[in-house]
Structures are given as structure tokens and as C-alpha cells.
Design an enzyme around this catalytic site. Sequence first.
Site, PDB file in Angstrom:
ATOM      1  N   GLU A   1      62.074  57.445  44.909  1.00 37.07           N
ATOM      2  CA  GLU A   1      62.318  57.074  46.261  1.00 37.07           C
ATOM      3  C   GLU A   1      61.961  55.831  47.138  1.00 37.07           C
ATOM      4  O   GLU A   1      62.678  55.499  47.425  1.00 37.07           O
ATOM      5  CB  GLU A   1      62.271  58.254  47.005  1.00 37.07           C
ATOM      6  CG  GLU A   1      62.383  59.921  46.112  1.00 37.07           C
ATOM      7  CD  GLU A   1      64.418  60.215  46.946  1.00 37.07           C
ATOM      8  OE1 GLU A   1      64.665  59.417  47.551  1.00 37.07           O
ATOM      9  OE2 GLU A   1      64.868  61.050  46.484  1.00 37.07           O
TER      10      GLU A   1
ATOM     11  N   GLU B   1      56.936  69.814  57.934  1.00 37.86           N
ATOM     12  CA  GLU B   1      57.689  69.048  57.842  1.00 37.86           C
ATOM     13  C   GLU B   1      56.932  68.391  58.335  1.00 37.86           C
ATOM     14  O   GLU B   1      56.239  67.903  59.121  1.00 37.86           O
ATOM     15  CB  GLU B   1      59.247  69.985  58.456  1.00 37.86           C
ATOM     16  CG  GLU B   1      59.760  69.339  57.684  1.00 37.86           C
ATOM     17  CD  GLU B   1      60.570  70.502  56.736  1.00 37.86           C
ATOM     18  OE1 GLU B   1      59.929  69.766  55.114  1.00 37.86           O
ATOM     19  OE2 GLU B   1      61.056  71.391  56.977  1.00 37.86           O
TER      20      GLU B   1
ATOM     21  N   ASP C   1      59.006  67.106  47.761  1.00 37.13           N
ATOM     22  CA  ASP C   1      60.335  67.908  47.403  1.00 37.13           C
ATOM     23  C   ASP C   1      60.434  67.714  45.836  1.00 37.13           C
ATOM     24  O   ASP C   1      61.062  68.681  45.306  1.00 37.13           O
ATOM     25  CB  ASP C   1      61.379  67.082  47.959  1.00 37.13           C
ATOM     26  CG  ASP C   1      61.588  66.265  49.395  1.00 37.13           C
ATOM     27  OD1 ASP C   1      61.430  67.112  50.278  1.00 37.13           O
ATOM     28  OD2 ASP C   1      62.094  65.823  49.655  1.00 37.13           O
TER      29      ASP C   1
ATOM     30  N   ASP D   1      53.449  65.968  54.417  1.00 35.93           N
ATOM     31  CA  ASP D   1      53.591  65.418  52.872  1.00 35.93           C
ATOM     32  C   ASP D   1      52.506  63.799  53.054  1.00 35.93           C
ATOM     33  O   ASP D   1      51.234  64.412  52.753  1.00 35.93           O
ATOM     34  CB  ASP D   1      54.264  65.785  52.403  1.00 35.93           C
ATOM     35  CG  ASP D   1      55.455  65.727  52.660  1.00 35.93           C
ATOM     36  OD1 ASP D   1      55.684  64.223  53.712  1.00 35.93           O
ATOM     37  OD2 ASP D   1      56.537  65.549  51.500  1.00 35.93           O
TER      38      ASP D   1
ATOM     39  N   SER E   1      68.340  65.551  45.288  1.00 32.84           N
ATOM     40  CA  SER E   1      67.902  64.350  44.848  1.00 32.84           C
ATOM     41  C   SER E   1      66.674  64.123  43.902  1.00 32.84           C
ATOM     42  O   SER E   1      66.698  64.012  42.842  1.00 32.84           O
ATOM     43  CB  SER E   1      67.460  62.468  45.524  1.00 32.84           C
ATOM     44  OG  SER E   1      66.846  62.688  46.405  1.00 32.84           O
TER      45      SER E   1
ATOM     46  N   TYR F   1      63.126  57.347  58.709  1.00 36.37           N
ATOM     47  CA  TYR F   1      61.951  58.211  58.098  1.00 36.37           C
ATOM     48  C   TYR F   1      61.276  57.780  57.965  1.00 36.37           C
ATOM     49  O   TYR F   1      59.826  58.130  58.456  1.00 36.37           O
ATOM     50  CB  TYR F   1      63.013  58.966  56.718  1.00 36.37           C
ATOM     51  CG  TYR F   1      62.281  59.716  56.380  1.00 36.37           C
ATOM     52  CD1 TYR F   1      61.975  60.661  55.748  1.00 36.37           C
ATOM     53  CD2 TYR F   1      61.166  59.119  54.708  1.00 36.37           C
ATOM     54  CE1 TYR F   1      60.659  61.858  55.096  1.00 36.37           C
ATOM     55  CE2 TYR F   1      59.837  59.381  54.587  1.00 36.37           C
ATOM     56  CZ  TYR F   1      60.167  60.925  54.433  1.00 36.37           C
ATOM     57  OH  TYR F   1      59.397  61.800  53.075  1.00 36.37           O
TER      58      TYR F   1
ATOM     59  N   SER G   1      66.936  68.577  48.984  1.00 36.65           N
ATOM     60  CA  SER G   1      66.442  68.133  48.213  1.00 36.65           C
ATOM     61  C   SER G   1      66.881  67.504  46.614  1.00 36.65           C
ATOM     62  O   SER G   1      67.186  67.252  45.516  1.00 36.65           O
ATOM     63  CB  SER G   1      65.558  68.390  47.656  1.00 36.65           C
ATOM     64  OG  SER G   1      64.665  68.096  48.954  1.00 36.65           O
TER      65      SER G   1
END
Length: 377
Positions: free
Chosen positions: A156, A31, A168, A34, A124, A220, A122
Site C-alpha cells: 500500500e 479506528e 487490515d 494503528d 485490498s 487519509y 479491506s
Amino acid sequence: MKSRIAEKFKTLFGTEGDFFASAGRINLIGEHTDYNGGFVFPGAIDKGMIAEIKLNGTDKVCAFALDLDEYVEFGLNEEDAPSQSWARYIFGVCREIIKRGGKISGFNTVFAGDVPLGAGMSSSAALESTFAFALNSLFDLGIDKFELAKIGQSTEHNYCGVKCGIMDQFASVFGKAGNLMRLDCRSMEFEYFPFDPASHGYRLVLLNSCVKHELVGSPYNDRRASCERVAKALGQEFLRGATMEQLDSVKDRISEEDYKRARYVIGEEQRVLDVCDALNKGDYDTVGKRMYETHWGMSKDYEVSCEELDFLAETAEKYGVTGSRIMGGGFGGCTINLVKSELYDSFIENAKKEFADKFGHEPKVIDVVISDGARML
Ligand code: GLA
């Protein structure tokens, strides 16, 4: 869901279109790695989005979100950006395709989904991938699957304010039933990993805290900025590959907060690799241990947990669950739990009760099946 969509499409547009679908995702471990060029280990799930689409011969998109009962029309030029957040995802995908030279025109669409919103699963990415995949196919654009995932990611970044990584959208586009995928987010090489916990006597279940996870806004992006500052101090493009010794060597040049963020990411890199090894050996105990470590790293060092999620992880441990942790970006949403089949019922019952006693409502239990990603139906 498909028949409800078809009915609405017929009523609104008087015709029929083609159906496309894509999936939400889980992530077993890896997590916030990425965007650090590291490894992730997601899989697409049996919950996603379905859209019916038909080209309409104009330069307008006419879109109806069935779950929200909202209709929006927009043009395909930059100044036509809609204000509704769901419509911005579709608009963003169209714009990103156009930026890449894709020739597209207007279409009518009705879509719906069953990925819980704000649960860190996810929804979105499922929406972006459905439309990226569909437009690629309807306009015969010949865009490869990685680029489809990047179109979702750029949507995004450029239209929704989240500087997310690729996990995602990748999972949503590349998902394959019965398989997780280990993706190296630096080289973009990936491997399918058959994953069948049931055959080892385990179940995978998500518990949704129902605290709405919201990545739009600063937290984030702040985490990502911390990692980038540390990578820079280390003279690297990404945190990937950095060791704790290297991190310690720049400790006095970075803030305490950035230090903690990087410490989590460096640990997480190793945990993904450990989990893949352990899975190859059928060693679910190690998988579970690493999941708990991730949880507490995300809670204490990365600081993306909340009281409810910490409580769920603690409750899982108390009832003998093999592994439990926050899943996805954090700031609310779900825990992912790897639990022995024989402990499943008592864990769920106790977790519901104890959570409700403390927070006034039960967590939602979401059983997931690892399924296919973007496709035409
Ligand atoms: C969100 C982002 C992903 C990833 C996860 C955390 O889901 O969209 O790119 O960073 O958070 O692993």
C-alpha cells in the site's frame, strides 16, 4: 466463486493450480489508532478473495481479475509495474517479497472476491494477503505471518499511495473464526477475543452507504501527518500513550486542526480498552456507547465522515440500536451496527426507507460472520 475461477483458469491456461484465500475485515472499535501505535480490535469476515495460482516457469505474472474481466501481464522487475490498480497490488506483493530476499518467479492466476469494493472492508488487504500467503507457501519462503502482513502494508505504501497502518493486513492474515483480535500496534502483541454477539442476544450488521470510500490521495495521509506532527510536538514517536493534559500543554504550538485530530485519537485509545473490558463482562451497552462516541469523534474531530454516514448513525440511534459508527478509514463506506436481535428487522426496514427517502437509494445490508484469515483451500 471457486468453480467460476477454476473454469476460467482452465480456459485461459489449460491446466489447474492451487487455491488460496484471504478475508476482508470488520473492526469493532479502534479506528485510525494503528498508525499511532495504539490498539485496534478487528476480525476477519466471511467475505474475501480467492485465487487459483500455478507457477508458469517464466519470469512473468499472467493475472486475470474475474470480477472485472481484465487480463494483465507483468514482469517482476521494478520497471514492469502495471498501470491497473488491482494488478499493482499483486505486483507490489511480489516486489516486497523480492526486496526481502524471497526468490520467486512467474505464475498464472485467476482471482475473484466478494468483499464489496470501496466499502471500507479491506478488499485490498484481502487481495494482498491472499498473494503474500500463497507465494510464501508455493515458493516455500518461510516468511512469518507478521511479515506477510507487513508485505501487504508496504505494498500500500510503496505501490498504491496509501500510508496505512497494519490493521487490515494483520486481520486478514491472522483472522480466526469466532474471534476478534486486540492488537497493540506498538508492541505487535495481540490477543484473540471470542466474540459471539448472538449468544448475548445481539447481531452485528454493516450498512453500506454506497458512497465510495477512497483512501488513495491525500485525506487519509493528511490525517496521519497531523498525528505525526502532534506526536513530534509532544516529543514522542507515536500519539499512543499521550494524555489530554499533555495535548493541552502543546496546544499553542500546533494548529487547531491537528489539535482536534489528536484529541480524537487519544479518546479512541481509551475507548478500545473500555470496549474490551465491557465485552469481558458481557456489558454490551457500554460497547455500544463507545461505538457512538467513536462515530462522532470521527465525524467532528477527525472529519472522515460524510452526510450519509452521519445519517445512518443517527437513524441507528433513533431506532434503539445499541452501537453504530463509521467503520474503517472513513470518507464513505459502511457503518457497523450492534443491534439487539429483536430490533434488527425494524431497524433495517426503517434505515433502508429513511435513507432512500433522503438519498435516493437504499444502503446495502451486509451481515458478517467472523471467520478465518489467509489460508490454502
Ligand atoms: C484503513 C487503513 C488502516 C486503518 C483504518 C482506520 O482501513 O488501511 O490501516 O488506519 O483505515 O482505522
